[in-house]
Enzyme design. Structure first.
Site, PDB file in Angstrom:
ATOM      1  CE  LYS A   9      24.211  57.583  69.949  1.00 50.57           C
ATOM      2  NZ  LYS A   9      23.992  56.239  69.757  1.00 50.57           N
ATOM      3  CE1 TYR A  49      18.590  55.963  70.448  1.00 47.08           C
ATOM      4  CE2 TYR A  49      19.084  56.914  72.815  1.00 47.08           C
ATOM      5  CZ  TYR A  49      19.233  56.740  71.217  1.00 47.08           C
ATOM      6  OH  TYR A  49      20.619  57.036  70.745  1.00 47.08           O
ATOM      7  CG  ASN A 112      27.066  54.498  67.943  1.00 52.03           C
ATOM      8  OD1 ASN A 112      26.609  55.449  68.778  1.00 52.03           O
ATOM      9  ND2 ASN A 112      26.223  53.690  67.705  1.00 52.03           N
ATOM     10  CG  HIS A 115      20.422  59.624  67.050  1.00 56.75           C
ATOM     11  ND1 HIS A 115      19.784  58.214  66.897  1.00 56.75           N
ATOM     12  CD2 HIS A 115      19.357  60.497  66.741  1.00 56.75           C
ATOM     13  CE1 HIS A 115      18.650  58.507  66.416  1.00 56.75           C
ATOM     14  NE2 HIS A 115      18.332  59.784  66.218  1.00 56.75           N
ATOM     15  CD  GLU A 126      14.749  60.626  66.028  1.00 59.50           C
ATOM     16  OE1 GLU A 126      15.883  61.178  65.442  1.00 59.50           O
ATOM     17  OE2 GLU A 126      14.855  59.145  66.066  1.00 59.50           O
TER      18      GLU A 126
END
Ligand code: IDP
Ligand code: MG
Length: 131
Positions: A9, A49, A112, A115, A126
């Protein structure tokens, strides 16, 4: 061989953790079979998402994921979905074990660092979005 989708991320890229993160997967015996660095737009993130649409954190999550470049990769190996999620650690950094990526480096639930797909089916969905 099982495959999963990993995203480093924007916080992980900004903090210079790309090499650290990739080396944790490689040292565990997993293979990086495809990789690209991009600045994601809203359209692709909405697809990625989709399951979280309508949740309280959805807008913050998309804004954060568009805040900088990300590294998207396909990782392969035995039981790779479960193994990557273990290496990544629990979603909330307070609950993530020390020694996991989130446990060692993350301090906020939205930011965080990484992913990882949550099942083999999610992984294939995905991967088709990003590659
Ligand atoms: P996961 O990334 O561990 O699979 P998910 O529940 O799929 O966790 O949530 C996707 C992402 O949304 C998380 O990685 C995190 O960045 C963000 N997120 C999840 N739950 C919350 C929350 O309660 N507050 C803020 N952000 C959240
Ligand atoms: Mg998830």
């Amino acid at each position: 061989m099982e495959r999963t989708l990993v995203i480093i991320k924007p916080d992980g890229v900004r903090r210079g953790l790309i090499g650290e993160i990739i080396s944790r997967y490689e040292k565990k015996g997993l293979k990086i079979s495809n990789i690209r660095m991009i600045h994601a737009d809203e359209e692709i993130l909405k697809k990625h998402y989709a399951e979280h649409q309508g949740k309280s954190f959805y807008k913050d999550l998309l804004d954060f994921m568009m805040s900088g470049r990300i590294v998207v990769m396909v990782v392969e190996g035995k039981n790779v979905v479960e193994t990557v999620r273990k290496i990544n650690g629990k979603t909330n950094p307070l609950e993530a074990e020390m020694g996991s990526i989130r446990g060692d480096f993350a301090n906020f639930v939205t930011e965080n660092i990484v992913h990882g797909s949550d099942s083999a089916e999610s992984a294939e969905r995905e991967i088709s979005i990003w590659f």
